[in-house]
Design a protein around this motif. Structure first.
Motif: not given
Length: 474
Positions: A206-207, A293-302, A402-407
């Protein structure tokens, strides 16, 4: 369902401290009689202190002395000492702490190569002892930051150790990413070196970006000051106070930001701690949200965000809460999931919400979100009946998108700016076992990850192309 948290480095331990504090408050709000129950046993042991503090665990009856199931690791003593002198001092004992005095000097190599090997035996021994007390260990949690030395270097070393010692237990990582204006000049090096380890050894990451946390805190303060939320903030507020009762210490600027991350972790683990009509344990998140397996980065919102400000306001309509979860203002990372591609999405709802409310909102939101062609029904839902303290309901949304890509692209650019000039490299290369190939391998691992996201993005809106399936020999 038991998870074992590891807090590594200054940031990790500060977030961890807020998490334990808020978790105890949540349990106290529900558990009025002071009985040690199953909910508490997820994260706390109940110890008989009469036999010299090292007594046996007590599984039934009154709470004697609660000890958090956790390991705190930092190569400076400051934050861990603060915890030991603060209101949580009784929740930890020295057997759960690993500290040094000199720090890692914002250098990944010092944390990973030097302290990693120096403290390896000690960490493994404490890890096994702590794990022995868990009757059903489901997942490890690492809380760390990417920009410094200990969190990034030793944090990812611990991640590798967990895989070696307990390969079958899922590894969840909450990583705080530095902002572009970070005051640590070497943070792009540390972050990219750490990213390679996360790519290879984490099941789920969770970045979280400092910038997003900062924006959220500013929004909360603006809302309070503008009077939109009413000017009264509750005395036992979750964000405005960290001690719970009388505040003696001055609030630190990071406390509020750390609270937001702690709230994320509380909601993430709520199903493991409390009853609910749709329970979702952490392993299910990884199983359902990570198709590659490698695409395991999740965007979180609260949401609602003012949960964090804990202000007296009428609760907003339920549907608004679901809409908010898909708006950029509520995300803990600056990204644009609506205009990118969803691989899967999880909604973890707490409080008095019905399954029908969930289904209705998913159907309502679906048309505006782009899902990959082969996973149009890629929703995972969890309902926990116990809401956060002082609220009727809350929602945590986790999107594999896939929106984590720009980061990652921005991180790579900042890395290359330093690396092309060979700036500060000598600080790393003088550490035993650290070679220049570590840098080139790390940046190529990051490039590969970005390329995998590119390939997925290229399929957006195109004809339906099924990914190649496993061929089964008959």
């Amino acid at each position: 369902a038991l998870s074992l948290p590891f807090a590594v480095g200054q940031c990790g331990n500060q977030v961890g401290c807020r998490f334990w504090d808020l978790a105890l408050r949540e349990h106290a709000a529900v558990n009025k009689k002071g009985i040690y129950d199953e909910a508490l046993s997820s994260f706390f042991r109940n110890i008989d202190t009469r036999s010299g503090g090292n007594g046996p665990d007590i599984y039934k009856g009154k709470i004697c002395s609660l000890k958090a199931r956790a390991l705190l690791i930092d190569m400076e003593e400051g934050v861990v000492n603060e915890i030991l002198q603060g209101p949580l001092r009784d929740v930890f004992d020295s057997k759960q702490l690993i500290t040094d005095v000199s720090g890692s000097g914002n250098n990944w190599a010092v944390g990973h190569k030097l302290y990693g090997y120096q403290y390896r035996e000690n960490i493994v021994e404490k890890l096994r002892k702590t794990a022995e007390h868990c009757d059903c260990l489901q997942c490890f949690f690492i809380i760390h930051s990417m920009g410094g030395g200990t969190g990034s270097g030793l944090g990812t070393f611990v991640l590798n150790l967990l895989e070696e010692e307990f390969p079958e237990v899922y590894r969840f990582v909450t990583s705080v990413y530095p902002s572009g204006e970070d005051d640590v000049i070497t943070s792009p090096y540390n972050s990219v070196l750490a990213m390679k380890e996360l790519n290879e050894h984490a099941d789920c990451v969770l970045p979280i970006e400092n910038e997003s946390l900062f924006d959220i805190v500013n929004k909360i303060h603006q809302m309070i000051n503008s009077g939109k939320l009413g000017s009264t903030v509750k005395q036992n507020s979750l964000v405005t106070s960290s001690a719970g009762s009388a505040k003696t210490l001055q609030e630190k600027p990071f406390d509020t930001m750390n609270n937001i991350v702690a709230n994320l972790l509380l909601n993430l683990t709520s199903s493991a701690r409390f009853e609910g009509s749709l329970n979702m344990d952490l392993n299910e998140i990884s199983m359902n949200l990570v198709p590659f397996p490698r695409l395991h980065y999740l965007v979180s919102s609260l949401t609602p965000l003012y949960t964090l400000a804990d202000v007296n306001v009428p609760s907003r309509r339920l549907d608004q809460m679901f809409s908010d979860a898909f708006s950029r203002d509520h995300q803990l990372i600056q990204a644009d999931p609506k205009h990118s591609l969803y691989l899967a999405c999880a909604l973890l709802v707490r409080g008095n919400v019905q399954v029908s409310d969930l289904r209705r909102n998913i159907e309502r939101l679906k048309p505006s979100l782009h899902f990959v062609s082969w996973n149009q029904e890629g929703w995972k839902t969890g309902l926990c009946s116990v809401p956060p303290v002082g609220h009727s309901h809350s929602l945590l949304a986790l999107a594999n998108n896939t929106c984590v890509k720009p980061t990652f692209i921005e991180l790579k650019d900042r890395f290359m700016k330093l690396y092309k000039k060979k700036a500060h490299l000598h600080h790393y290369l003088q550490v035993d076992g650290m070679e220049q190939s570590c840098f080139s391998e790390a940046v190529s691992s990051l490039s590969d990850l970005i390329e995998e996201y590119n390939e997925l993005d290229a399929t957006k809106g195109g004809p339906r192309i099924d990914p190649s399936r496993l061929k089964i020999a008959v």
